[in-house]
Enzyme design. Structure first.
Site, PDB file in Angstrom:
ATOM      1  N   HIS A  42      48.046  39.101  35.736  1.00 30.76           N
ATOM      2  CA  HIS A  42      46.617  38.985  35.418  1.00 30.76           C
ATOM      3  C   HIS A  42      45.927  40.342  35.555  1.00 30.76           C
ATOM      4  CE1 HIS A  42      42.443  37.425  36.610  1.00 30.76           C
ATOM      5  NE2 HIS A  42      42.639  37.000  35.372  1.00 30.76           N
ATOM      6  N   HIS A  62      37.257  43.648  31.865  1.00 29.83           N
ATOM      7  CA  HIS A  62      36.873  42.250  32.095  1.00 29.83           C
ATOM      8  C   HIS A  62      35.369  42.020  31.969  1.00 29.83           C
ATOM      9  CE1 HIS A  62      35.596  38.801  34.582  1.00 29.83           C
ATOM     10  NE2 HIS A  62      36.676  38.228  34.090  1.00 29.83           N
TER      11      HIS A  62
END
Ligand code: G3P
Ligand code: CA
Length: 291
Positions: free
Chosen positions: A31, A73
């Site tokens: 991730h 992100h």
């Protein structure tokens, strides 16, 4: 894991990872790279995850003001860099000039081993990440999450599919599966990608499972269910329902050993984790024990 007839996994890449039916553990997907060890979305975090032996990498993508897809992100750059402002208002060269590592190590300036212009500490464009996967020397999946809402709306998907076409990864060619899966909480985003690239695998991310999909079905065209770890903890039976409906289940973000064990025990197909090294160690030991 019980799978109904006709719901065989879609992993047909001849040179790709072991087909799910033959695999004895969930895939491990890093991730934002090995993001527990190193600053997220940096080249170093991705290289570290690959060296650890992950099955795949996850990244978030956003468009810069000059039309480049970059792996960041947040909507804004403040949390993970020394810059200011939304990614969408900054040009690629401005983003490249920022420091994306010191937020994780405030003493970095005093660290003699930390190079000022360490390329591993730089954030990556999607193109750089695609190159890394292409050149890594063994098959690796790349799971690309489109972030919405964004001022560029459908331009994100158009740019993404155009870029994937350049790598020959926007579709299955001669039976060789693309290593790329597209992932989003936005069904509109996935549908846009599907319209332009019907052969791509789509992961429908969920923070809660909408009522109409609690039987394990997904919006038409999505092949993989992407529930949060919280959903799976509260409703482990969802995994079996999704399998019965013919869908793989990829869970995010599974970090704790108890969560990894739960995922493995109930037949989750992939765990998306900040600690890929720990997950791989645990899952490999588990498989050995059960063999
Ligand atoms: O892998 C899916 C997961 O990354 C979604 O949440 O906020 O980490 O992008 P987020
Ligand atoms: Ca993500």
């Amino acid at each position: 894991m019980v799978k109904p007839p006709g719901s065989e996994p879609r992993r047909s890449r001849r040179t790709g990872p072991t087909p799910l039916t033959l695999r004895d553990r969930p895939l491990v997907i890093a991730h934002r790279g090995a993001s527990q060890a190193l600053p997220e979305h940096t080249l170093g975090a991705y290289r570290r995850a690959l060296e650890q032996g992950v099955d795949g990498l996850e990244c978030d993508v956003r468009l810069t003001s000059d039309g480049h897809l970059v792996c960041v992100h947040d909507r804004r750059v403040e949390r993970t860099s020394n810059g200011r402002g939304p990614v969408s208002t900054l040009a690629l060269h401005q983003l490249e000039a920022l420091d994306w590592a010191t937020w994780r190590n405030p003493w970095r300036d005093l660290d003699e081993d930390a190079l000022d212009d360490d390329p591993l500490a730089s954030f990556v464009t999607l193109e750089r990440l695609l190159d890394l996967v292409k050149d890594w020397g063994r098959p690796v999946d790349l799971v690309i999450e489109t972030k919405h809402p964004t001022r560029y709306a459908g331009l994100v998907e158009r740019s993404l599919v155009e870029l994937l076409h350049r790598y020959g990864w926007a579709r299955t060619r001669r039976g060789v599966r693309s290593p790329v899966r597209v992932m989003s909480f936005s069904w509109i985003s996935l549908r846009r990608c599907l319209e332009m690239a019907p052969g791509l695998e789509m992961v429908y991310l969920m923070e809660r499972v909408p009522l109409r999909y609690r039987d394990g079905t997904l919006p038409l065209g999505a092949s993989v269910a992407g529930p949060s770890m919280e959903i799976v903890r509260a409703h482990p039976e969802y995994v079996e329902a999704a399998h019965a409906a013919g869908h793989e289940v990829h869970v995010w973000v599974a970090n704790a050993a108890t969560d990894i064990e739960l995922c493995a025990a109930i037949g989750v197909d992939a765990v998306i984790t900040d600690d890929p090294e720990g997950a791989l160690r645990q899952l490999t030991a588990r498989s050995t024990r059960l063999r």
